[in-house]
Design a protein around this motif. Structure first.
Motif, PDB file in Angstrom:
ATOM      1  N   GLN A 336      72.969  32.030  75.550  1.00 35.06           N
ATOM      2  CA  GLN A 336      72.334  33.401  75.829  1.00 35.06           C
ATOM      3  C   GLN A 336      71.493  33.562  74.751  1.00 35.06           C
ATOM      4  O   GLN A 336      71.574  33.859  73.672  1.00 35.06           O
ATOM      5  N   TRP A 337      70.316  33.950  75.281  1.00 38.73           N
ATOM      6  CA  TRP A 337      68.833  34.233  74.267  1.00 38.73           C
ATOM      7  C   TRP A 337      68.241  35.295  74.840  1.00 38.73           C
ATOM      8  O   TRP A 337      67.500  34.997  75.957  1.00 38.73           O
ATOM      9  N   LEU A 338      68.010  36.321  74.207  1.00 40.42           N
ATOM     10  CA  LEU A 338      67.516  37.389  74.841  1.00 40.42           C
ATOM     11  C   LEU A 338      66.076  37.337  74.717  1.00 40.42           C
ATOM     12  O   LEU A 338      65.579  37.843  75.587  1.00 40.42           O
ATOM     13  N   ASN A 349      81.485  31.773  73.169  1.00 42.48           N
ATOM     14  CA  ASN A 349      82.050  32.933  72.283  1.00 42.48           C
ATOM     15  C   ASN A 349      81.821  32.371  70.769  1.00 42.48           C
ATOM     16  O   ASN A 349      82.401  32.879  69.797  1.00 42.48           O
ATOM     17  N   ALA A 350      80.572  31.863  70.566  1.00 41.48           N
ATOM     18  CA  ALA A 350      80.224  31.525  69.200  1.00 41.48           C
ATOM     19  C   ALA A 350      78.775  31.855  69.114  1.00 41.48           C
ATOM     20  O   ALA A 350      77.936  31.709  70.007  1.00 41.48           O
ATOM     21  N   PHE A 384      68.850  26.735  65.886  1.00 34.24           N
ATOM     22  CA  PHE A 384      70.064  27.591  65.425  1.00 34.24           C
ATOM     23  C   PHE A 384      70.991  26.922  64.902  1.00 34.24           C
ATOM     24  O   PHE A 384      71.347  25.481  65.329  1.00 34.24           O
ATOM     25  N   GLU A 385      72.148  27.589  64.159  1.00 37.29           N
ATOM     26  CA  GLU A 385      73.180  26.676  63.531  1.00 37.29           C
ATOM     27  C   GLU A 385      74.462  27.529  63.499  1.00 37.29           C
ATOM     28  O   GLU A 385      74.177  28.728  63.298  1.00 37.29           O
ATOM     29  N   GLY A 387      77.800  26.270  61.658  1.00 35.57           N
ATOM     30  CA  GLY A 387      78.749  25.036  61.105  1.00 35.57           C
ATOM     31  C   GLY A 387      77.983  23.855  61.131  1.00 35.57           C
ATOM     32  O   GLY A 387      76.845  23.583  60.900  1.00 35.57           O
ATOM     33  N   PRO A 388      78.497  22.767  61.638  1.00 38.83           N
ATOM     34  CA  PRO A 388      78.034  21.457  61.494  1.00 38.83           C
ATOM     35  C   PRO A 388      77.144  21.233  62.909  1.00 38.83           C
ATOM     36  O   PRO A 388      76.414  20.105  63.075  1.00 38.83           O
ATOM     37  N   THR A 389      77.111  22.256  63.762  1.00 44.15           N
ATOM     38  CA  THR A 389      76.337  21.968  65.048  1.00 44.15           C
ATOM     39  C   THR A 389      74.893  22.561  65.115  1.00 44.15           C
ATOM     40  O   THR A 389      75.119  23.982  64.792  1.00 44.15           O
ATOM     41  N   ARG A 390      74.029  22.167  65.510  1.00 37.46           N
ATOM     42  CA  ARG A 390      72.752  22.909  65.848  1.00 37.46           C
ATOM     43  C   ARG A 390      72.318  22.816  67.392  1.00 37.46           C
ATOM     44  O   ARG A 390      72.549  21.917  67.714  1.00 37.46           O
ATOM     45  N   LEU A 391      71.767  24.016  67.731  1.00 40.21           N
ATOM     46  CA  LEU A 391      71.192  24.250  68.852  1.00 40.21           C
ATOM     47  C   LEU A 391      69.463  24.245  68.484  1.00 40.21           C
ATOM     48  O   LEU A 391      69.006  24.898  67.688  1.00 40.21           O
ATOM     49  N   ALA A 392      68.820  23.726  69.646  1.00 34.57           N
ATOM     50  CA  ALA A 392      67.475  23.527  69.356  1.00 34.57           C
ATOM     51  C   ALA A 392      66.732  23.755  70.935  1.00 34.57           C
ATOM     52  O   ALA A 392      67.104  23.170  71.829  1.00 34.57           O
TER      53      ALA A 392
END
Length: 487
Positions: A336-338, A349-350, A384-385, A387-392
């Protein structure tokens, strides 16, 4: 089922679905249209480019508790690539579509629209729109041409038929607006699926795929670049977008002859850490590196991205940066990205906080890709980050995509690729001299000059020994340094 005779060659043509308007004769490629009690020949339909899809006419499965059979296909090509749309007939007489693009599948069925819908020209990827009371993010906007078809189809279509479509996403939900018939679009409700989720039967196996992939009046699995003559090997049918590793020409291999789309500058091959064509056994699946590209941000920082593919799995990327390696997969469930100015996104939920926001420019590319790529292409990246996971998120005027990446250790890469891995520095170009050699050369010349100053005024035999000492240091370094253009 309705059976008619092809008006062109007389062969039997079947209409399994009452919603089908046309069918392509499998013998002579005539497009046969039902017209009351008669049939008409609308002309020849181009053969589809046989690709690596596992789906075929006759494939059956279950979607939302409804049994379906694949009865037709159209193949569509747009400015950056191509994809398949499979026409589905359900056992309850309903119909739908299964989009097949780069190993990702979306199933859609037509639904009634409530309220106003945006005009096609007003849609911009990355922007939010309300469709049937729900907020969606525009993910893609395409104008595509039909380049081939087979089986039964629910509308009159032929070579040159144009599709105007826009896709929208909200989490795992998916809708398409189809403007092909005019300014008032048809609305399709969709969902991202896998062949396993749909329990698909009668899929093509690996042997069938290898036997037919790339056939467009003959198999095309190796070619010479029409621009410079360099030999290019690639997996036919996986993609039609190629980049010559020598001259950087963009090539289209969707026909019997490769066509030059755009000429690039003549450059020497970049020596990547993982060579093109390398194979790796990853989680008991053998992947092959089919493409590689180097991109840079607005500060000049460079990284390399490797495209991997397997006939039974989706494409994914290995990304090499100065900080290490990561594996990146395209996401079918979106966060979800406004808005593009938001500093955080929510997924499962993160909360993921924004790290970077920058333009990424392709500096070099070679091999095969699942979209058309060339040096100079620019996308805007939002990272976006959590912990060890990134979203791009990668945004252009035509498309928005999301990917998820996790770190991969170098030891893990060695286990996957073995001896194929090279130990050279990141992004080392063939004509780059070693930095240490350059520094040493400048330092030694500086020492020589410094010693020469007093000798101008007080020349003595000691100058000869200074020269001999410097050459004893410099010549071995020069002789054993890599030659330009070699590694």
């Amino acid at each position: 089922m309705q059976i008619v005779s092809c008006p062109s060659c007389g062969a039997e043509v079947q209409f399994k679905s009452h919603a089908s308007v046309v069918a392509v004769c499998e013998y002579c490629r005539a497009t046969v249209m039902k017209d009351a009690d008669a049939v008409k020949d609308l002309g020849k339909m181009s053969s589809v480019l046989e690709d690596f899809t596992r789906i075929q006419i006759g494939t059956a499965g279950v979607l939302g508790g409804r049994n379906f059979t694949v009865v037709g296909r159209i193949q569509l090509k747009y400015s950056a690539g191509m994809w398949n749309e499979w026409f589905l007939m359900f056992d309850d007489a309903g119909t739908g579509w299964l989009g097949d693009s780069s190993g990702l599948y979306t199933a859609t069925t037509e639904m009634e629209a409530t309220g106003s819908l945006p005009a096609f020209d007003a849609i911009a990827p990355g922007q939010l729109y309300t469709i049937n009371g729900q907020r969606f993010t525009a993910s893609e906007k395409r104008v595509a041409q039909c380049i081939g078809g087979q089986g039964e189809l629910p509308f009159r279509v032929g070579e040159g038929w144009q599709a105007r479509v826009a896709d929208f996403r909200a989490g795992g939900a998916f809708v398409t607006l189809d403007y092909s018939d005019g300014d008032v679009p048809a609305l399709y409700n969709g969902v991202s699926v896998t062949l396993e989720d749909m329990n698909c039967q009668l899929l093509r196996d690996d042997e069938q795929i290898k036997a037919s992939a790339g056939k467009y009046r003959g198999k095309l699995d190796a070619l010479e670049c029409p621009s410079c003559g360099t030999g290019i090997k690639y997996l036919p049918g996986v993609t039609t977008a190629l980049v010559c590793p020598s001259c950087q020409a963009q090539l289209d291999a969707a026909g019997p002859k490769a066509q030059i789309l755009a000429k690039g500058e003549s450059v020497e091959r970049v020596r990547t850490t993982i060579p093109l064509g390398s194979t790796a056994m990853i989680f008991n699946v053998q992947y092959q590196v089919i493409g590689a590209m180097v991109r840079t941000d607005d500060e000049g920082t460079a990284w390399t991205e490797y495209l991997l593919y397997n006939t039974r799995a989706n494409f994914f990327w290995l990304v090499e940066t100065s900080e290490g390696w990561s594996r990146s997969n395209v996401m079918t469930t979106w966060p979800q990205w406004l808005s593009t100015s938001s500093d955080r996104v929510e997924l499962e939920n993160a909360t993921y906080n924004k790290l970077y926001d920058y333009p990424a420019t392709v500096q070099w590319a070679a091999g095969a890709f699942n979209w058309r790529v060339a040096a100079g292409d620019v996308v805007h990246v939002f990272e976006f980050e959590n912990g060890p996971t990134r979203l791009a998120a990668e945004l252009t005027k035509e498309e928005l995509t999301w990917s998820r990446s996790t770190k991969v250790s170098f030891d893990q890469l060695n286990a996957w690729f073995g001896n194929a891995m090279r130990a050279d520095p990141l992004h080392k170009m063939p004509n780059e001299a070693l930095p240490s050699t350059n520094v040493a050369t400048k330092f030694l010349w500086w020492i020589l000059g410094l010693n020469a100053i007093p000798l101008i005024f007080n020349f003595s035999g000691t100058f000869f020994y200074v020269v001999i000492a410097i050459l004893a240091i410099y010549l071995p370094a020069k002789l054993f340094a890599p030659e330009k253009g070699k590694k």
